[in-house]
Enzyme design. Structure first.
Site, short mmCIF file in Angstrom:
data_model
loop_
_atom_site.label_atom_id
_atom_site.label_comp_id
_atom_site.label_asym_id
_atom_site.label_seq_id
_atom_site.Cartn_x
_atom_site.Cartn_y
_atom_site.Cartn_z
N GLY A 136 10.75 -15.28 31.30
CA GLY A 136 9.53 -14.92 32.03
C GLY A 136 9.40 -13.42 32.21
O GLY A 136 8.30 -12.86 32.16
N THR B 285 -11.09 4.92 6.43
CA THR B 285 -11.75 3.67 6.82
C THR B 285 -13.16 3.91 7.37
O THR B 285 -13.41 4.89 8.07
CB THR B 285 -10.89 2.96 7.89
N GLU B 286 -14.05 2.96 7.05
CA GLU B 286 -15.43 3.01 7.57
C GLU B 286 -15.75 1.64 8.17
O GLU B 286 -15.03 0.67 7.94
CB GLU B 286 -16.40 3.33 6.43
N ILE C 199 13.94 -13.70 24.67
CA ILE C 199 15.27 -13.53 25.29
C ILE C 199 15.14 -13.15 26.76
O ILE C 199 15.95 -13.55 27.59
CB ILE C 199 16.10 -12.49 24.50
N GLU D 23 -2.74 1.46 7.66
CA GLU D 23 -2.28 2.03 6.38
C GLU D 23 -2.08 0.95 5.32
O GLU D 23 -1.12 0.98 4.53
CB GLU D 23 -1.05 2.91 6.59
C1 LIG Z 1 -5.31 1.35 15.79
C2 LIG Z 1 -5.80 1.62 14.40
C3 LIG Z 1 -5.57 2.85 13.81
C4 LIG Z 1 -6.06 3.13 12.54
N1 LIG Z 1 -5.89 4.39 11.99
C5 LIG Z 1 -6.53 4.70 10.83
C6 LIG Z 1 -6.54 6.05 10.34
O1 LIG Z 1 -5.96 6.96 10.93
N2 LIG Z 1 -7.24 6.31 9.21
C7 LIG Z 1 -7.91 5.35 8.52
O2 LIG Z 1 -8.52 5.67 7.49
N3 LIG Z 1 -7.89 4.05 8.94
C8 LIG Z 1 -7.23 3.71 10.08
N4 LIG Z 1 -7.24 2.42 10.55
C9 LIG Z 1 -7.93 1.39 9.77
C10 LIG Z 1 -6.97 0.40 9.13
O3 LIG Z 1 -6.25 1.01 8.10
C11 LIG Z 1 -7.82 -0.79 8.65
O4 LIG Z 1 -8.27 -1.47 9.81
C12 LIG Z 1 -7.02 -1.72 7.75
O5 LIG Z 1 -6.75 -1.10 6.52
C13 LIG Z 1 -7.75 -3.05 7.48
O6 LIG Z 1 -9.09 -2.84 7.16
P1 LIG Z 1 -10.21 -3.71 7.92
O7 LIG Z 1 -9.96 -3.56 9.38
O8 LIG Z 1 -11.54 -3.30 7.40
O9 LIG Z 1 -9.89 -5.19 7.53
P2 LIG Z 1 -10.42 -6.01 6.16
O10 LIG Z 1 -10.25 -5.12 5.02
O11 LIG Z 1 -11.81 -6.44 6.53
O12 LIG Z 1 -9.43 -7.19 6.16
C14 LIG Z 1 -9.55 -8.34 7.00
C15 LIG Z 1 -8.43 -9.32 6.63
O13 LIG Z 1 -8.56 -9.73 5.25
C16 LIG Z 1 -7.36 -9.43 4.56
N5 LIG Z 1 -7.72 -9.01 3.19
C17 LIG Z 1 -8.61 -8.07 2.82
N6 LIG Z 1 -8.68 -7.98 1.48
C18 LIG Z 1 -7.79 -8.88 0.99
C19 LIG Z 1 -7.37 -9.26 -0.32
N7 LIG Z 1 -7.88 -8.68 -1.42
N8 LIG Z 1 -6.45 -10.25 -0.44
C20 LIG Z 1 -5.92 -10.84 0.66
N9 LIG Z 1 -6.26 -10.52 1.92
C21 LIG Z 1 -7.18 -9.55 2.08
C22 LIG Z 1 -6.70 -8.30 5.34
O14 LIG Z 1 -5.32 -8.27 5.09
C23 LIG Z 1 -7.03 -8.71 6.77
O15 LIG Z 1 -6.12 -9.69 7.20
C24 LIG Z 1 -6.74 2.12 11.81
C25 LIG Z 1 -6.94 0.86 12.40
C26 LIG Z 1 -6.50 0.62 13.67
C27 LIG Z 1 -6.79 -0.73 14.29
#
Ligand SMILES: Cc1cc2nc3c(=O)[nH]c(=O)nc-3n(C[C@H](O)[C@H](O)[C@H](O)COP(=O)(O)OP(=O)(O)OC[C@H]3O[C@@H](n4cnc5c(N)ncnc54)[C@H](O)[C@@H]3O)c2cc1C
Length: 393
Positions: free
Chosen positions: A343, A126-127, A340, A366
């Site tokens: 409070g 992720t970026e 369940i 993931e």
């Molecule tokens: C605590 C935490 C730990 C993490 N650990 C890792 C890690 O170890 N390695 C790593 O690489 N990443 C990691 N991540 C990143 C995580 O996998 C991403 O945040 C996630 O995949 C969603 O990407 P985004 O946040 O950019 O959301 P977006 O991709 O911007 O999505 C935003 C919303 O739009 C929806 N959406 C996007 N595209 C579509 C589509 N085509 N159709 C329908 N709905 C869509 C999504 O479901 C979401 O509800 C982590 C994130 C968190 C918060």
């Protein structure tokens, strides 16, 4: 599926993990949540009991006990502490690139140190501008002699700052879309590698989630995993095998919340009897238990599919289904557990409040559950199957 999918040996290991979780990790869970500090003592406990060796073959110093066993261990630990369960899941996630695409030499170089728990691993896809749309990543890697030079950054990486080995995806050919992505193993002491901000967050607070920076980061060319251009394929193959780990974490949270709510409901009295004797509470408990058991059925099936070497398409679909079912169950069930407890469910002194916060992330990382639904439907459309009832169209 046999009525008891676990062998005697697997049940023995499960019982050992269950006892460790109850006796050594459960008493730490609230404190880990409150302090939001990475629990190195839990890592040490895992090391002592060889639990970080669960993802690996015996030839690399692991336990050689297979995928199902690892899922069961993640479930057991997550029943009491989701942060601690995640440590086991991410050890697998961060090393699957080496297991699936590494050469023998690369496996020998890294897996024994991961199997002993000396090193923790991480997975960096992720970026800031690319999550679900991972192919839109901007981090680059260019070959210079015997090295690759990485530039860019990653965000939300679990184990940022505590891992010694990162599986990193970067574009070696930025014009080639999916086909221009490559996978690398990056050691934490590589020149030009740095860890940035660690995010404060809603749940799994003891786990670090942070930024990685690659500023002219130099790594040996033989840290490339697979061939140049195979990175996207490797990233997806990894997720097929790692999503069940998140599913196991979700199921553990759900079952832990169900067990706690049941105990509470047996002792809390209203209108002259335990709330467990009120039918509306019984209905909730029954739904919670049934959701956990259904989710477990699919999760264990996926563990067995992996151990039996299932075909890629079947695994992709089942892995997405178990992630979806187990993690939606985690959110539904923990929300009902809070209800369940009334409070008291909303008060930090009781664990279901933490469990509800911890459950939420399992629907997001993931691959969000929206993405899991897209994956499942895509595989359904691809399957060569027809309705038994009538011709369509
Ligand atoms: C605590 C935490 C730990 C993490 N650990 C890792 C890690 O170890 N390695 C790593 O690489 N990443 C990691 N991540 C990143 C995580 O996998 C991403 O945040 C996630 O995949 C969603 O990407 P985004 O946040 O950019 O959301 P977006 O991709 O911007 O999505 C935003 C919303 O739009 C929806 N959406 C996007 N595209 C579509 C589509 N085509 N159709 C329908 N709905 C869509 C999504 O479901 C979401 O509800 C982590 C994130 C968190 C918060």
């Amino acid at each position: 599926m046999p009525s008891e999918p676990l062998t005697d040996e697997q049940r023995e290991i499960r019982d050992l993990v269950r006892d460790l979780a109850r006796e050594r990790i459960a008493p730490r869970a609230a404190e880990i949540d409150k302090s939001a500090e990475f629990p190195w003592d839990v890592v040490e406990l895992f090391r002592e009991h060889e639990l970080l060796g669960l993802p690996y073959d015996e030839s690399y110093g692991g336990t050689g006990t297979g995928a199902l066993m690892l899922l069961v261990a993640i479930e057991e630990v997550s029943k009491v502490c989701a942060t601690s369960g995640l440590i086991l899941a991410v050890q697998e996630l961060g090393s699957l690139g080496i297991k699936l695409a590494g050469t023998d030499e690369q496996k020998q170089r890294w897996l024994p140190r991961l199997a002993s728990g000396e090193w923790l691993a991480a997975y960096a896809l992720t970026e800031p501008g690319s999550g679900s749309d991972s192919a839109a990543m901007r981090t680059t890697a260019r070959r210079e002699g015997d090295e690759y030079v990485l530039d860019g950054s990653k965000r939300f990486i679990t184990n940022a700052g505590v891992a010694s080995l990162y599986t990193v995806f970067a574009k070696t050919d930025p014009a080639a879309g999916h086909d221009g992505i490559s996978a690398f193993a990056v050691e934490s002491d590589a020149p030009g590698f740095g860890v940035g901000r660690i995010e404060p967050k809603m749940g799994i607070k003891g786990s670090t989630t942070g930024e990685l920076h690659f500023d002219g980061c130099r790594i040996p060319a033989d840290n490339l995993l697979g061939e140049e251009g195979e990175g996207f394929k490797i990233a997806m193959q990894i997720l097929d095998r790692s999503r069940p780990g998140v599913a196991a974490q979700g199921l553990g949270i759900a079952q832990g919340a169900t067990d706690y709510a049941l105990e509470y409901a047996k002792s809390r009295e209203t209108m002259g009897r335990p709330i467990a004797e009120h039918q509306l509470i019984q209905g909730k408990l029954a739904d919670m238990e049934a959701q956990c058991e259904a989710a477990r059925g699919v999760l264990y099936k996926v563990g067995m599919l992996i151990d039996e070497g299932a075909e890629a398409a079947e695994l992709t679909k089942y892995s997405a289904m178990c992630k979806l079912l187990c993690t939606d169950a985690a959110m539904d069930v923990t929300t009902e557990a809070v209800q369940i407890l009334g409070g008291y469910g909303y008060i930090s002194e009781y664990p279901v409040e933490r469990m509800m916060r911890d459950a939420k992330i399992t629907q997001i990382y993931e691959g969000t559950n929206e993405i899991q639904r897209l994956v499942i439907a895509r595989e359904m459309v691809r399957e060569n199957r027809s309705s038994a009832l009538t011709e369509v169209g």
